[in-house]
Scaffold this active site. Structure first.
Site, PDB file in Angstrom:
ATOM      1  N   GLY A 144       2.082   4.124  10.644  1.00  0.00           N
ATOM      2  CA  GLY A 144       0.526   4.338  10.753  1.00  0.00           C
ATOM      3  C   GLY A 144       0.152   5.431  11.694  1.00  0.00           C
ATOM      4  O   GLY A 144      -1.061   5.297  12.251  1.00  0.00           O
ATOM      5  N   GLU A 201       4.316  10.049   1.178  1.00  0.00           N
ATOM      6  CA  GLU A 201       5.210  10.597   0.177  1.00  0.00           C
ATOM      7  C   GLU A 201       6.334  11.344   0.854  1.00  0.00           C
ATOM      8  O   GLU A 201       6.177  11.834   2.148  1.00  0.00           O
ATOM      9  CB  GLU A 201       4.386  11.659  -0.924  1.00  0.00           C
ATOM     10  CG  GLU A 201       3.286  11.135  -1.499  1.00  0.00           C
ATOM     11  CD  GLU A 201       2.674  12.192  -2.584  1.00  0.00           C
ATOM     12  OE1 GLU A 201       1.820  11.576  -3.226  1.00  0.00           O
ATOM     13  OE2 GLU A 201       3.008  13.249  -2.579  1.00  0.00           O
ATOM     14  N   ILE A 246       0.887  -1.072  -0.108  1.00  0.00           N
ATOM     15  CA  ILE A 246       0.024  -0.025   0.152  1.00  0.00           C
ATOM     16  C   ILE A 246       0.800   1.488   0.050  1.00  0.00           C
ATOM     17  O   ILE A 246       1.781   1.369   0.819  1.00  0.00           O
ATOM     18  CB  ILE A 246      -0.963  -0.095   1.276  1.00  0.00           C
ATOM     19  CG1 ILE A 246      -1.831   1.188   1.219  1.00  0.00           C
ATOM     20  CG2 ILE A 246      -0.164  -0.104   2.394  1.00  0.00           C
ATOM     21  CD1 ILE A 246      -3.071   1.686   0.482  1.00  0.00           C
ATOM     22  N   ARG A 259      21.631 -16.003  33.834  1.00  0.00           N
ATOM     23  CA  ARG A 259      22.813 -14.902  33.996  1.00  0.00           C
ATOM     24  C   ARG A 259      22.923 -14.764  35.718  1.00  0.00           C
ATOM     25  O   ARG A 259      21.975 -14.696  36.425  1.00  0.00           O
ATOM     26  CB  ARG A 259      22.514 -13.659  33.378  1.00  0.00           C
ATOM     27  CG  ARG A 259      23.592 -12.413  33.769  1.00  0.00           C
ATOM     28  CD  ARG A 259      24.956 -12.522  33.024  1.00  0.00           C
ATOM     29  NE  ARG A 259      25.675 -11.327  33.150  1.00  0.00           N
ATOM     30  CZ  ARG A 259      27.124 -11.319  33.119  1.00  0.00           C
ATOM     31  NH1 ARG A 259      27.751 -12.338  32.987  1.00  0.00           N
ATOM     32  NH2 ARG A 259      27.570 -10.316  33.039  1.00  0.00           N
ATOM     33  N   GLU A 294      -5.409  -0.703  10.690  1.00  0.00           N
ATOM     34  CA  GLU A 294      -3.852  -0.576  10.688  1.00  0.00           C
ATOM     35  C   GLU A 294      -3.450  -0.293  12.207  1.00  0.00           C
ATOM     36  O   GLU A 294      -2.533  -0.942  12.523  1.00  0.00           O
ATOM     37  CB  GLU A 294      -3.416   0.512   9.704  1.00  0.00           C
ATOM     38  CG  GLU A 294      -1.884   0.573   9.633  1.00  0.00           C
ATOM     39  CD  GLU A 294      -1.523   1.592   8.418  1.00  0.00           C
ATOM     40  OE1 GLU A 294      -0.351   1.879   8.665  1.00  0.00           O
ATOM     41  OE2 GLU A 294      -2.443   2.182   7.969  1.00  0.00           O
ATOM     42  N   GLY A 319      22.635  -5.500  29.648  1.00  0.00           N
ATOM     43  CA  GLY A 319      23.678  -4.940  29.832  1.00  0.00           C
ATOM     44  C   GLY A 319      24.480  -4.742  28.599  1.00  0.00           C
ATOM     45  O   GLY A 319      23.788  -4.845  27.361  1.00  0.00           O
TER      46      GLY A 319
END
Length: 430
Positions: free
Chosen positions: A388, A153, A149, A293, A267, A364
């Site tokens: 959008g 512009e 679509i 971790r 949308e 990190g």
């Protein structure tokens, strides 16, 4: 309602069997059938997308073969007419589908699919002639054609009314001149639904949507390099005296602006659905990392400050999901919830950026490494409150509705609307 292709019927029965073993939690929005469908999409993503995502990121495109596989499973038609290969399923099938697609963890892949299915061919589904539906909608649903679509512009951005692309009538053809930019699927699509001024003197009352096929003389696309969404193509399009049959117009001539304004709601709702699912994926990978971790002799998940951060993010995400589900319910029941869709776009996309920022910090230095999915998520998420309609545009729309009591009318439901009875929208109503 069964919405699976016959060749996938065995999968459907397997999912029924699995659901009987799981005692899935009841939902006011999702039925057992919705959840069965969700599992089929999740299985598809695990098999057909996840193993190839990194490769497609490097290639900077998602192959059309994925679209064909999606069409083969009936996924591309869940929101479209049965006449053209769809299943016209209720909107919560789309919600489940979009959530699972977004959780693939590759924003470019999700963008390629959602723009094709819920933005580009949505106009054909809602307002296209029988001829256009047969030529373009049907192969789009089967996965044999990729759509784009083209509205934005280079000098316009969110100001749709300021577009300069023109389509001048010449006998049985339009001659299109102008350019578009930031067009997802713009390079590899088979056709583009292009917004043009068919009556430049009429302002917003003189815009139309016209289908332009790939390969049309004078129609060119230039691929743009971008920060994220690497697995999708984004293009600048140029139209140099492109001749298009007048039968390629979508809906009524000079109604294009109003079609676009109404289509913005789906949308923006889709953007919110996918933003929430993307945030859920980010939190999932962050929780996994926190469990693996260790610093100073204990796992990250044992640090109170991080635990509380995670809880806060999950709470805000749950609020966002309920906003999306309520808006989806309104949409599914025939409303055009402009206010709610704008709130969804604003709140969910800004939350997604907030969440990915916080999770990036938890990783990190590793977050800065491309080998970690949080790095890609950070790049992909940042565009969410721009595409959008920016957050600033959403706030202005909401200001008009909440403060100025502005109301909006449906358009697609009245395609025979005469020029004299167009919806009360102006160039400022974006």
């Amino acid at each position: 309602m069964v919405i699976y292709c016959s060749k996938n019927r065995n999968l459907f029965y397997e999912l029924i069997h699995l659901s009987k073993q799981k005692n899935a939690m009841k939902s006011q929005y999702f039925t057992e059938e919705h959840e069965l469908f969700r599992e089929s999409v999740r299985a598809f993503v695990a098999k057909e997308i996840t193993p190839f995502g990194d490769q497609w990121e490097k290639e900077k495109r998602t192959p059309k073969s994925l679209l064909k596989k999606l069409g083969g499973h009936g996924f591309l038609g869940i929101n479209h007419e049965e006449t053209y290969g769809g299943s016209n399923a209720d909107f919560f099938y789309s919600v489940a589908y979009l959530e699972e697609i977004a959780k693939c963890g590759y924003g470019g892949i999700a963008a390629m699919i959602s723009v094709h299915q819920y933005m580009a061919i949505n106009h054909l589904s809602e307002a296209g002639s029988l001829e256009l539906k047969e030529r373009f909608l049907k192969p789009s649903i089967s996965g044999d054609a990729l759509a784009a679509i083209a509205v934005t512009e280079p000098g316009g951005g969110s100001d749709v009314a300021a577009m300069l692309t023109t389509a001048v009538r010449d006998g049985d053809h339009y001659i299109i001149n102008g350019s578009k930019t930031f067009i997802t699927n713009g390079v590899y699509s088979d056709f583009v639904v292009v917004s043009c001024k068919t009556d430049p003197k009429a302002g917003v009352n003189g815009m139309s949507l016209i289908v332009v096929e790939r390969g049309s003389p004078g129609f060119t696309a230039t691929k743009l390099e971008k920060m994220g969404w690497h697995s999708s193509d984004t293009a600048e399009l140029a139209f140099d005296n492109v001749r298009v049959p007048i039968t390629n117009i979508v809906g009524k001539e000079n109604m294009g602006f109003f079609y676009i304004m109404e289509s913005f709601q789906i949308e923006r709702l889709v953007a919110g659905i996918m933003a929430n699912a993307g945030s859920e994926k980010v939190l999932e990978i962050t929780m996994k990392y926190m469990d693996e971790r260790e610093t100073f002799g204990r796992k990250l998940k044992k640090y109170q400050v991080l635990r509380h951060d995670i809880v806060n993010m999950y709470t805000e995400l749950e609020a966002a999901k309920q906003l999306v589900y309520n808006t989806s319910w309104l949409f599914a029941n025939g409303a055009i919830p402009v206010k709610e869709c704008s709130m969804v776009k604003l709140f969910c996309t800004e939350l997604s950026i907030k969440i990915v920022n916080a999770c990036f910090q938890i990783f990190g230095g590793y977050a800065f490494m491309d080998d970690y999915p949080i790095s890609r998520a950070y790049r992909d998420t940042r565009i969410s409150n721009v595409v959008g309609g920016t957050s600033q545009i959403m706030r202005e729309i909401l200001s008009k509705m909440i403060i100025d009591d502005k109301q909006y009318k449906k358009v697609y439901s009245n395609n025979n609307t005469s020029d004299e009875s167009k919806p009360e929208l102006t160039a400022k109503d974006i």
